[in-house]
Design a protein around this motif. Structure first.
Motif, PDB file in Angstrom:
ATOM      1  N   TRP A 166     -80.057  -6.947  -9.308  1.00  0.00           N
ATOM      2  CA  TRP A 166     -78.920  -7.719  -9.812  1.00  0.00           C
ATOM      3  C   TRP A 166     -78.758  -8.961  -8.962  1.00  0.00           C
ATOM      4  O   TRP A 166     -78.804  -8.896  -7.727  1.00  0.00           O
ATOM      5  CB  TRP A 166     -77.630  -6.906  -9.778  1.00  0.00           C
ATOM      6  N   TYR A 167     -78.559 -10.088  -9.661  1.00  0.00           N
ATOM      7  CA  TYR A 167     -78.329 -11.369  -9.010  1.00  0.00           C
ATOM      8  C   TYR A 167     -77.059 -11.988  -9.578  1.00  0.00           C
ATOM      9  O   TYR A 167     -76.701 -11.765 -10.739  1.00  0.00           O
ATOM     10  CB  TYR A 167     -79.481 -12.348  -9.261  1.00  0.00           C
ATOM     11  N   ARG A 168     -76.435 -12.818  -8.770  1.00  0.00           N
ATOM     12  CA  ARG A 168     -75.298 -13.631  -9.212  1.00  0.00           C
ATOM     13  C   ARG A 168     -75.757 -15.083  -9.202  1.00  0.00           C
ATOM     14  O   ARG A 168     -76.423 -15.528  -8.262  1.00  0.00           O
ATOM     15  CB  ARG A 168     -74.133 -13.453  -8.236  1.00  0.00           C
ATOM     16  N   GLN A 169     -75.415 -15.832 -10.252  1.00  0.00           N
ATOM     17  CA  GLN A 169     -75.791 -17.242 -10.297  1.00  0.00           C
ATOM     18  C   GLN A 169     -74.565 -18.072 -10.621  1.00  0.00           C
ATOM     19  O   GLN A 169     -73.938 -17.904 -11.673  1.00  0.00           O
ATOM     20  CB  GLN A 169     -76.899 -17.499 -11.319  1.00  0.00           C
ATOM     21  N   ASP A 170     -74.235 -18.992  -9.724  1.00  0.00           N
ATOM     22  CA  ASP A 170     -73.165 -19.949  -9.942  1.00  0.00           C
ATOM     23  C   ASP A 170     -73.751 -21.210 -10.572  1.00  0.00           C
ATOM     24  O   ASP A 170     -74.938 -21.511 -10.368  1.00  0.00           O
ATOM     25  CB  ASP A 170     -72.469 -20.280  -8.628  1.00  0.00           C
ATOM     26  N   PRO A 171     -72.945 -21.967 -11.304  1.00  0.00           N
ATOM     27  CA  PRO A 171     -73.464 -23.184 -11.969  1.00  0.00           C
ATOM     28  C   PRO A 171     -74.125 -24.126 -10.971  1.00  0.00           C
ATOM     29  O   PRO A 171     -73.574 -24.411  -9.903  1.00  0.00           O
ATOM     30  CB  PRO A 171     -72.192 -23.811 -12.569  1.00  0.00           C
ATOM     31  N   GLY A 172     -75.322 -24.583 -11.307  1.00  0.00           N
ATOM     32  CA  GLY A 172     -76.028 -25.530 -10.459  1.00  0.00           C
ATOM     33  C   GLY A 172     -76.674 -24.914  -9.229  1.00  0.00           C
ATOM     34  O   GLY A 172     -77.174 -25.648  -8.365  1.00  0.00           O
ATOM     35  N   LYS A 173     -76.682 -23.601  -9.145  1.00  0.00           N
ATOM     36  CA  LYS A 173     -77.254 -22.918  -7.979  1.00  0.00           C
ATOM     37  C   LYS A 173     -78.373 -21.980  -8.404  1.00  0.00           C
ATOM     38  O   LYS A 173     -78.478 -21.598  -9.567  1.00  0.00           O
ATOM     39  CB  LYS A 173     -76.173 -22.089  -7.267  1.00  0.00           C
TER      40      LYS A 173
ATOM     41  N   PRO B  48     -80.224 -18.201  -8.269  1.00  0.00           N
ATOM     42  CA  PRO B  48     -79.701 -16.835  -8.246  1.00  0.00           C
ATOM     43  C   PRO B  48     -79.562 -16.312  -6.814  1.00  0.00           C
ATOM     44  O   PRO B  48     -80.440 -16.524  -5.977  1.00  0.00           O
ATOM     45  CB  PRO B  48     -80.758 -16.045  -9.026  1.00  0.00           C
ATOM     46  N   GLU B  49     -78.464 -15.605  -6.572  1.00  0.00           N
ATOM     47  CA  GLU B  49     -78.178 -15.031  -5.262  1.00  0.00           C
ATOM     48  C   GLU B  49     -78.297 -13.515  -5.355  1.00  0.00           C
ATOM     49  O   GLU B  49     -77.642 -12.878  -6.184  1.00  0.00           O
ATOM     50  CB  GLU B  49     -76.776 -15.418  -4.813  1.00  0.00           C
ATOM     51  N   PHE B  50     -79.105 -12.926  -4.499  1.00  0.00           N
ATOM     52  CA  PHE B  50     -79.379 -11.493  -4.546  1.00  0.00           C
ATOM     53  C   PHE B  50     -78.122 -10.668  -4.281  1.00  0.00           C
ATOM     54  O   PHE B  50     -77.351 -10.961  -3.361  1.00  0.00           O
ATOM     55  CB  PHE B  50     -80.458 -11.146  -3.514  1.00  0.00           C
ATOM     56  N   LEU B  51     -77.925  -9.629  -5.101  1.00  0.00           N
ATOM     57  CA  LEU B  51     -76.817  -8.692  -4.900  1.00  0.00           C
ATOM     58  C   LEU B  51     -77.334  -7.301  -4.527  1.00  0.00           C
ATOM     59  O   LEU B  51     -76.987  -6.769  -3.472  1.00  0.00           O
ATOM     60  CB  LEU B  51     -75.976  -8.587  -6.182  1.00  0.00           C
ATOM     61  N   PHE B  52     -78.101  -6.665  -5.412  1.00  0.00           N
ATOM     62  CA  PHE B  52     -78.525  -5.271  -5.228  1.00  0.00           C
ATOM     63  C   PHE B  52     -79.953  -5.061  -5.705  1.00  0.00           C
ATOM     64  O   PHE B  52     -80.421  -5.743  -6.609  1.00  0.00           O
ATOM     65  CB  PHE B  52     -77.654  -4.315  -6.073  1.00  0.00           C
ATOM     66  N   THR B  53     -80.584  -4.027  -5.128  1.00  0.00           N
ATOM     67  CA  THR B  53     -81.808  -3.460  -5.676  1.00  0.00           C
ATOM     68  C   THR B  53     -81.597  -1.968  -5.870  1.00  0.00           C
ATOM     69  O   THR B  53     -81.072  -1.290  -4.977  1.00  0.00           O
ATOM     70  CB  THR B  53     -83.006  -3.647  -4.735  1.00  0.00           C
ATOM     71  N   LEU B  54     -82.003  -1.442  -7.022  1.00  0.00           N
ATOM     72  CA  LEU B  54     -81.956  -0.013  -7.316  1.00  0.00           C
ATOM     73  C   LEU B  54     -83.358   0.435  -7.680  1.00  0.00           C
ATOM     74  O   LEU B  54     -84.079  -0.287  -8.379  1.00  0.00           O
ATOM     75  CB  LEU B  54     -80.991   0.274  -8.475  1.00  0.00           C
ATOM     76  N   TYR B  55     -83.734   1.634  -7.223  1.00  0.00           N
ATOM     77  CA  TYR B  55     -85.117   2.074  -7.431  1.00  0.00           C
ATOM     78  C   TYR B  55     -85.245   3.311  -8.299  1.00  0.00           C
ATOM     79  O   TYR B  55     -86.284   3.487  -8.939  1.00  0.00           O
ATOM     80  CB  TYR B  55     -85.793   2.338  -6.085  1.00  0.00           C
ATOM     81  N   SER B  56     -84.245   4.177  -8.285  1.00  0.00           N
ATOM     82  CA  SER B  56     -84.422   5.434  -9.021  1.00  0.00           C
ATOM     83  C   SER B  56     -83.136   5.822  -9.729  1.00  0.00           C
ATOM     84  O   SER B  56     -82.034   5.484  -9.288  1.00  0.00           O
ATOM     85  CB  SER B  56     -84.862   6.538  -8.064  1.00  0.00           C
ATOM     86  N   ALA B  57     -83.299   6.553 -10.850  1.00  0.00           N
ATOM     87  CA  ALA B  57     -82.156   6.998 -11.638  1.00  0.00           C
ATOM     88  C   ALA B  57     -81.195   7.794 -10.770  1.00  0.00           C
ATOM     89  O   ALA B  57     -81.611   8.633  -9.971  1.00  0.00           O
ATOM     90  CB  ALA B  57     -82.643   7.841 -12.815  1.00  0.00           C
TER      91      ALA B  57
END
Lengths: 107, 117
Positions: free
Chosen positions: A35-42, A44-53
């Motif tokens: 999951w990434y967050r992207q602000d206008p003009g920027k 993507p900024e990393f939020l989370f990594t998930l690997y398994s259910a």
């Protein structure tokens, strides 16, 4: 073919109104869901990594969960500064992104 | 540097002009990626390098697009004879290890905004 679908395309919330964003995926050999967050003009900024259910990760008002077919990004009591586009990506042989959910939080 | 650095941040090119976009990845990062992002869309994969080797260029939209990373650090994305449909944000990203490993977070630069007029 690997596919990532995010819903809704846009979401408008009042400050404090909790909700969830969805990321559905089909991929062979998942090596991580991001999951990434992207602000206008920027970029993507990393939020989370998930690997398994069953895995969950939390950061401030955000919590990400993962099943075998989808991931949810839960936003608890959001604030206006949480307004951004939230991107989901799956990693197999490369990194494939969804189109994003554009979140607006009104004060 | 502390993050992925891209230049120029903004470029206006006349149709038919060649452009070159530069990416300085995070120091020590082995993997480097180029993505294209159209307005309102998620990033679309263009190409991937592991050190100086270009391992995947399947996302490059035409033979007018060319990328290189000759010394395994700085990378350049070149677009020849630009067309209006090339207008987009070009994002560069890097990660510490190879694409097939786990725990490999990809960090993005701020992007180069290309407008072809």
């Amino acid at each position: 073919e690997d596919q990532v679908t995010q819903s809704p395309e846009a979401l408008r919330l009042q400050e404090g109104e909790s909700s969830s964003l969805n990321c559905s995926y089909t991929v062979s050999g998942l090596r991580g869901l991001f999951w990434y967050r992207q602000d206008p003009g920027k970029g993507p900024e990393f939020l989370f990594t998930l690997y398994s259910a069953g895995e969950e990760k939390e950061k401030e008002r955000l919590k990400a969960t993962l099943t075998k077919k989808e991931s949810f990004l839960h936003i608890t009591a959001p604030k206006p500064e949480d307004s951004a586009t939230y991107l989901c990506a799956v990693r197999a042989n490369d990194m494939r992104f969804g189109a994003g959910t554009r979140l607006t939080v009104k004060p | 540097g502390a993050g992925v650095s891209q230049s120029p941040r903004y470029k206006v090119a006349k149709r038919g002009q060649d452009v070159a976009l530069r990416c300085d990845p995070i120091s020590g990062h082995v993997s480097l990626f180029w993505y294209q992002q159209a307005l309102g869309q998620g990033p679309e994969f263009l190409t991937y390098f592991q050190n100086e080797a270009q391992l995947d260029k399947s996302g490059l939209p035409s033979d007018r697009f060319f990328a290189e990373r000759p010394e395994g650090s700085v990378s350049t994305l070149k677009i020849q004879r630009t067309q209006q449909e090339d207008s987009a944000v070009y994002l560069c990203a890097s990660s510490l290890a190879s694409v097939t490993g786990s725990g490999n977070t990809i960090y993005f630069g701020e992007g180069s905004w290309l407008t072809v007029v």
